[in-house]
Design an enzyme around this catalytic site. Structure first.
Site, PDB file in Angstrom:
ATOM      1  CG  ASP A   1       1.665  17.187   6.241  1.00 44.62           C
ATOM      2  OD1 ASP A   1       2.179  16.415   6.854  1.00 44.62           O
ATOM      3  OD2 ASP A   1       1.932  18.791   5.133  1.00 44.62           O
TER       4      ASP A   1
ATOM      5  CG  ASP B   1       0.758  -2.963   0.166  1.00 42.58           C
ATOM      6  OD1 ASP B   1       0.672  -3.474  -0.109  1.00 42.58           O
ATOM      7  OD2 ASP B   1      -0.021  -2.042  -0.027  1.00 42.58           O
TER       8      ASP B   1
ATOM      9  CG  ASP C   1       3.306  -4.824  -4.757  1.00 42.52           C
ATOM     10  OD1 ASP C   1       1.696  -3.537  -4.337  1.00 42.52           O
ATOM     11  OD2 ASP C   1       3.208  -5.141  -4.876  1.00 42.52           O
TER      12      ASP C   1
ATOM     13  CD  GLU D   1      -1.439  -5.513  -6.583  1.00 41.13           C
ATOM     14  OE1 GLU D   1      -1.589  -4.549  -7.772  1.00 41.13           O
ATOM     15  OE2 GLU D   1      -0.573  -5.452  -6.736  1.00 41.13           O
TER      16      GLU D   1
ATOM     17  CG  HIS E   1      -2.865   2.567  -4.418  1.00 43.29           C
ATOM     18  ND1 HIS E   1      -3.014   1.429  -4.154  1.00 43.29           N
ATOM     19  CD2 HIS E   1      -1.071   1.993  -4.788  1.00 43.29           C
ATOM     20  CE1 HIS E   1      -2.203   0.205  -4.544  1.00 43.29           C
ATOM     21  NE2 HIS E   1      -0.867   0.403  -4.467  1.00 43.29           N
ATOM     22  CG  ASP E   2      -1.810   0.314  -7.866  1.00 44.86           C
ATOM     23  OD1 ASP E   2      -1.217   1.474  -7.446  1.00 44.86           O
ATOM     24  OD2 ASP E   2      -1.646  -1.019  -7.616  1.00 44.86           O
TER      25      ASP E   2
END
Ligand code: TEU
Length: 596
Positions: free
Chosen positions: A56, A133, A235, A290, A366-367
């Site tokens: 951040d 993505d 995706d 994916e 991330h999944d």
């Protein structure tokens, strides 16, 4: 040095490109006679940056593009060639950016388009490529197209989505991944019709059967390619085609394997070929789909060169098998029991791409929950060794490797116990559903502690300070308290860290084409403790031996080889005892084998 490496590469590739040379002795790896065609996207190592949790820069607690820019030197120091960036597009963030409301804008929490351009430039200046993505199975329900589409049955955008008029009765059941009631159909009273959403209610599925939709997608892809991005991770791309008559699910899929059904729509390959013809073929880029739901027997339909569709995809057989429920990978003591299955999955998928196409190798994203917690062992005694062992696997298999941010310092699962700590709609919606149905919430939470997606989404741990150097504000999701010991700063200072080892491994992979193009051969198939294999190219054979458990393990050099020189070792001790290998817990070695 670089020149030497090039010569080594060229020499080995030339050697293997000569099918005329008679194969010496009948070693099984000789079955593949032609070496894969060279391509840059086969030789790269990809680093996945989850932008929300990377760095951040403005104290709002959410990672952003300026934050990533401030860490470019770090990314470069890893030695990776490509960054895959999860979605940073305009989004109401129902599903952490996978619900896009404007494909040509950056979400304010992540920064501006100028920031994006600076990121792309900063990466390119360092010789690193960027893949984005592409989320086009669905949009956000706040996308202009859907707002228009739902407003009236005669709206020009009506046919951008799948609508089922209520006067036809209830549509045949479709499962939803995220819906709190489980159904992928949502009734919308404005036009008395149901719309389809394989994911959340705020992620309506686009109707690819409409040529206007396809044109829109191709245009937005060109928009990013014209900016200079180097490819797309696509995706749930196998889900884009639907049988728009929406018949009842065929019996074979009703019991739960609906993902395989979703991944086989009737016009899927026609659409992918069209996308390739219209867009992909015009640029020197990389593509990775994916591949959820894609079975090994269908894999080449997507990636065989002569299909002109995609270059690679992620296969989910391992991660789905070890699934979204707690099971035996949870407990280090039982993990070795399943190692033969783990090997069998990777070996099968390697063989799929042995003569055509190309694979990918990953253990986290991330999944998924964290790789070291799931397949290694995050007990302090084994954490470093097992994280190094898993990286050795990733970087010595055939297929383009993907390293998920944080794994390079051995980040582990946070294991939330309170539903209020979760941010992922998948966990939250399942919880709500169970609550309504009177299910066992305690058991569910115990499972989620191990396998929820949020385990993989906690912020990157840069320092031991409060908020781990990730933010000066309140982080959007809790930071793993173990950042006091597991962080980049500490890893930089410790030459024995996972981070230093990963850098060495990357240099090693780059220096030796055997690790990229060499034939893979599984050894010692049923060994429950050790995963061993060879990689061979142009007469050179490397052996990889990995202990997958706290008990260590034994194996031996393959027949015909009498000695080995250790090229990589994650521990200080040598496991080599003449032709035998006696590995310490989670030991990983790479040997160069020699015949007498
Ligand atoms: O993930 C797809 C997904 O959620 C999986 O269910 C996958 O289809 C399954 O493992 C197949 O076996 C992608 C994104 O990575 C994820 O973050 C998004 O939430 C999702 O799509 C929706 O866009």
């Amino acid at each position: 040095m670089r020149r030497c490496l090039e010569i080594l590469w060229l020499g080995l590739l030339a050697a293997c490109a000569q099918p005329a040379a008679p194969p010496p002795a009948a070693t099984p790896e000789r079955a593949e006679t032609t070496a894969p065609r060279r391509a840059w996207w086969k030789e790269v190592v990809v680093y996945q940056v989850y932008p929300r949790s990377f760095q951040d820069s403005d104290g709002d607690g959410v990672g952003d593009i300026r934050g990533i820019i401030s860490r470019l030197d770090y990314i470069e120091s890893l030695g990776v060639d490509v960054v895959w960036l999860n979605p940073v597009y305009q989004s109401p963030n129902d599903d952490a950016g996978y619900d896009i409301s404007d494909y040509r804008a950056i979400m304010p929490a992540m920064g501006t388009m100028a920031d994006f351009d600076a990121l792309l430039q900063g990466l390119h200046q360092r010789g690193i490529k960027l893949i984005m993505d592409l989320v086009v199975n669905h949009t956000s329900d706040e996308h202009l197209w859907f707002r228009e589409s739902r407003s009236s049955r005669s709206n020009p955008y009506r046919d951008y989505y799948h609508w089922w008029p209520a006067e036809l009765g209830t549509p045949a059941h479709r499962w939803s991944f995220f819906d709190e009631e489980g159904s992928a159909w949502r009734y919308d009273s404005t036009t008395q019709a149901y719309y389809l959403h394989y994911f959340s209610r705020k992620q309506p599925d686009l109707k690819w059967e409409n040529p206007r939709v396809r044109r829109e997608v191709y245009e937005l892809m060109k928009f990013w390619f014209e900016k200079g991005v180097d490819g797309f991770r696509m995706d749930v791309i196998p889900f884009i085609s639907k049988d728009t008559t929406f018949p009842p699910l065929p019996a074979a899929y009703r019991s739960g394997d609906y993902v395989a059904y979703y991944a086989k729509g009737p016009r899927l390959h026609e659409f992918l070929r069209e996308m390739n013809r219209e867009v992909l073929s015009k640029y020197d880029i990389m593509t990775v789909g994916e591949g959820g739901g894609v079975r090994a027997e269908d894999a080449l339909h997507f990636v065989a060169e002569d299909r002109r569709e995609l270059q690679t995809f992620f296969q989910f057989e391992l991660v789905d098998r070890w699934g979204r429920r707690p099971d035996n990978w949870l407990y280090p003591d039982s993990s070795t029991r399943s190692l033969p299955v783990f090997k069998q999955i990777f070996t099968k998928w390697d063989s799929v791409f042995a003569t055509a196409g190309w694979g990918t190798v990953f253990l986290g994203n991330h999944d998924q929950s964290r790789m070291v917690s799931r397949y290694g062992n995050d007990d302090p005694r084994y954490r470093t060794a097992s994280a190094k062992m898993l990286h050795t696997f990733l970087l010595t298999m055939r297929g383009t490797p993907y390293i998920y941010n944080g794994d390079e310092i051995g980040m582990a699962n946070i294991r939330f116990t309170d539903i209020r700590d979760y941010r992922d709609l998948m966990t939250i919606n399942y919880y709500r559903r169970l609550e309504k149905e009177g299910g066992d919430l305690g058991e569910f939470l115990a499972g989620q502690a191990e396998i929820s997606r949020d385990n993989g989404r906690t912020p990157m741990q840069w320092t031991a300070e409060s908020h781990a150097g990730f933010t000066t504000g309140a982080p959007w999701i809790r930071i793993n308290p173990d950042h006091r010991t597991v962080n980049v700063q500490a890893a930089e200072a410790d030459t024995g860290s996972v981070l230093h080892y990963v850098r060495r491994l990357l240099r090693f992979r780059k220096s030796d084409p055997t690790l990229v193009y060499g034939t893979y051969r599984l050894l010692d198939r049923e060994n429950p403790e050790v995963y061993a294999y060879t990689r061979s190219l142009g007469g050179r054979t490397l052996m990889v031996a990995l202990s997958f458990g706290p008990g260590g393990g034994r194996t031996a050099l393959p027949p015909g080889y009498t000695s080995g020189k250790i090229l990589m070792n994650n521990l200080a001790t040598s496991p080599l005892q003449s032709r035998r290998l006696v590995l310490e817990p989670y030991q990983a070695i790479v040997l160069e084998l020699t015949k007498d």
